[in-house]
Design an enzyme around this catalytic site. Structure first.
Site, PDB file in Angstrom:
ATOM      1  N   ASP A  11       0.875  -1.173   0.000  1.00  5.16           N
ATOM      2  CA  ASP A  11       0.000   0.000   0.000  1.00  5.16           C
ATOM      3  C   ASP A  11       0.915   1.227   0.000  1.00  5.16           C
ATOM      4  O   ASP A  11       2.142   1.106  -0.182  1.00  5.16           O
ATOM      5  CB  ASP A  11      -0.996  -0.035   1.183  1.00  5.16           C
ATOM      6  CG  ASP A  11      -0.344   0.195   2.537  1.00  5.16           C
ATOM      7  OD1 ASP A  11       0.904   0.300   2.595  1.00  5.16           O
ATOM      8  OD2 ASP A  11      -1.074   0.275   3.537  1.00  5.16           O
ATOM      9  N   CYS A  68       3.028  -3.320   4.033  1.00  5.83           N
ATOM     10  CA  CYS A  68       2.204  -2.164   4.410  1.00  5.83           C
ATOM     11  C   CYS A  68       2.874  -1.545   5.631  1.00  5.83           C
ATOM     12  O   CYS A  68       4.027  -1.892   5.923  1.00  5.83           O
ATOM     13  CB  CYS A  68       0.734  -2.555   4.631  1.00  5.83           C
ATOM     14  SG  CYS A  68       0.414  -3.696   5.972  1.00  5.83           S
ATOM     15  N   THR A  70       2.410  -1.684   9.031  1.00  9.78           N
ATOM     16  CA  THR A  70       2.730  -2.634  10.103  1.00  9.78           C
ATOM     17  C   THR A  70       2.942  -4.050   9.588  1.00  9.78           C
ATOM     18  O   THR A  70       3.388  -4.920  10.346  1.00  9.78           O
ATOM     19  CB  THR A  70       1.556  -2.713  11.103  1.00  9.78           C
ATOM     20  OG1 THR A  70       0.396  -3.160  10.379  1.00  9.78           O
ATOM     21  CG2 THR A  70       1.276  -1.362  11.749  1.00  9.78           C
ATOM     22  N   HIS A 101       9.619 -23.943   8.634  1.00 10.17           N
ATOM     23  CA  HIS A 101       8.637 -24.631   9.482  1.00 10.17           C
ATOM     24  C   HIS A 101       7.189 -24.457   9.034  1.00 10.17           C
ATOM     25  O   HIS A 101       6.363 -25.310   9.298  1.00 10.17           O
ATOM     26  CB  HIS A 101       8.759 -24.141  10.930  1.00 10.17           C
ATOM     27  CG  HIS A 101      10.017 -24.594  11.607  1.00 10.17           C
ATOM     28  ND1 HIS A 101      10.276 -24.371  12.941  1.00 10.17           N
ATOM     29  CD2 HIS A 101      11.102 -25.272  11.122  1.00 10.17           C
ATOM     30  CE1 HIS A 101      11.463 -24.888  13.259  1.00 10.17           C
ATOM     31  NE2 HIS A 101      11.991 -25.427  12.172  1.00 10.17           N
ATOM     32  N   HIS A 136       6.527 -30.752  10.432  1.00 10.17           N
ATOM     33  CA  HIS A 136       5.966 -29.441  10.069  1.00 10.17           C
ATOM     34  C   HIS A 136       4.884 -29.582   9.005  1.00 10.17           C
ATOM     35  O   HIS A 136       3.935 -28.823   8.977  1.00 10.17           O
ATOM     36  CB  HIS A 136       7.077 -28.500   9.594  1.00 10.17           C
ATOM     37  CG  HIS A 136       8.130 -28.290  10.632  1.00 10.17           C
ATOM     38  ND1 HIS A 136       7.858 -27.692  11.838  1.00 10.17           N
ATOM     39  CD2 HIS A 136       9.443 -28.640  10.661  1.00 10.17           C
ATOM     40  CE1 HIS A 136       8.961 -27.660  12.568  1.00 10.17           C
ATOM     41  NE2 HIS A 136       9.938 -28.235  11.882  1.00 10.17           N
TER      42      HIS A 136
HETATM   43  C1  RB5 Z   1      -1.682   2.821   6.525  1.00  9.92           C
HETATM   44  O1  RB5 Z   1      -1.654   4.023   7.208  1.00  9.92           O
HETATM   45  C2  RB5 Z   1      -1.604   1.636   7.483  1.00  9.92           C
HETATM   46  O2  RB5 Z   1      -2.756   1.556   8.249  1.00  9.92           O
HETATM   47  C3  RB5 Z   1      -1.367   0.362   6.715  1.00  9.92           C
HETATM   48  O3  RB5 Z   1      -0.236   0.489   5.938  1.00  9.92           O
HETATM   49  C4  RB5 Z   1      -1.133  -0.869   7.550  1.00  9.92           C
HETATM   50  O4  RB5 Z   1      -0.190  -0.646   8.551  1.00  9.92           O
HETATM   51  C5  RB5 Z   1      -2.319  -1.553   8.063  1.00  9.92           C
HETATM   52  O5  RB5 Z   1      -2.252  -2.635   8.655  1.00  9.92           O
END
Ligand code: RB5
Length: 148
Positions: A11, A68, A70, A101, A136
Site C-alpha cells: 500500500d 504495508c 505494520t 517450518h 511441520h
Molecule cells: C496505513 O496508514 C496503514 O494503516 C497500513 O499500511 C497498515 O499498517 C495496516 O495494517
C-alpha cells in the site's frame, strides 16, 4: 535456468520499500510482477492484497512479498485465501523459520518498522529457504478450516 516467479505488493506505506525490493529482485534474476500500488498516494491495502493472493493461490506465482505500514493489514487480507500461508516477518530468523517450518508462501513486511537492508535480507532468506517437511507438514496440513 528458468527464472523463479515472484509477486510483490504494497500500500502507500510500503510503496518506496516495494520499489527498492523490486529493483533488487530483478537484479537478482527473479521474474517479479508488481501488483501495485503505483505511487505513495493513499490507498486501501485489501484492494491490492487480494489480487496478489489470488495469483499465489492459483499457482501463477511461487512466492509473494507484501508490504504495508505494520505488515498486519496485508497479512490479514491475504490469509483469508485458501492455500495462502502468509507470515509476518520482522527479522531474518523469523523469515527463515516461516519458510522452514510453516512453508509460508507470502512474506509480510512491516515497512514502517524495518530498514531497507533488513527487509532485503528477510526477502532473500525467505526466497532461499526450503520447507523442512516432516512434522511441520503434519502441522500445516491441520491449518485449513474443516467442517466438523
Ligand atoms: C496505513 O496508514 C496503514 O494503516 C497500513 O499500511 C497498515 O499498517 C495496516 O495494517
Amino acid at each position: 535456468m528458468k527464472k523463479r516467479k515472484i509477486a510483490i505488493v504494497s500500500d502507500h506505506a510500503g510503496f518506496y520499500l516495494k520499489e527498492k525490493l523490486l529493483n533488487y529482485l530483478i537484479k537478482d534474476k527473479y521474474e517479479v510482477k508488481d501488483f501495485g500500488c503505483p505511487s505513495d498516494e493513499i490507498v486501501d491495502y485489501p484492494d491490492f492484497g487480494h489480487p496478489l493472493a489470488n495469483a499465489i493461490a492459483s499457482g501463477e506465482f511461487e512466492i509473494g512479498i507484501s508490504i504495508c505500514g505494520t505488515g498486519n493489514g496485508m497479512n490479514m487480507t491475504v490469509n483469508k485465501h485458501p492455500g495462502i500461508r502468509s507470515a509476518l516477518c520482522w527479522s531474518e530468523e523469523i523469515s527463515r523459520l516461516a519458510r522452514a517450518h510453516n512453508d509460508a508462501n507470502i512474506c509480510a513486511i512491516p515497512g514502517r518498522f524495518v530498514s531497507e537492508s533488513e527487509a532485503y535480507l528477510m526477502v532473500k532468506t525467505f526466497l532461499e529457504t526450503s520447507f523442512e517437511g516432516g512434522r511441520h507438514k503434519r502441522r500445516i496440513d491441520k491449518i485449513p478450516l474443516k467442517i466438523y
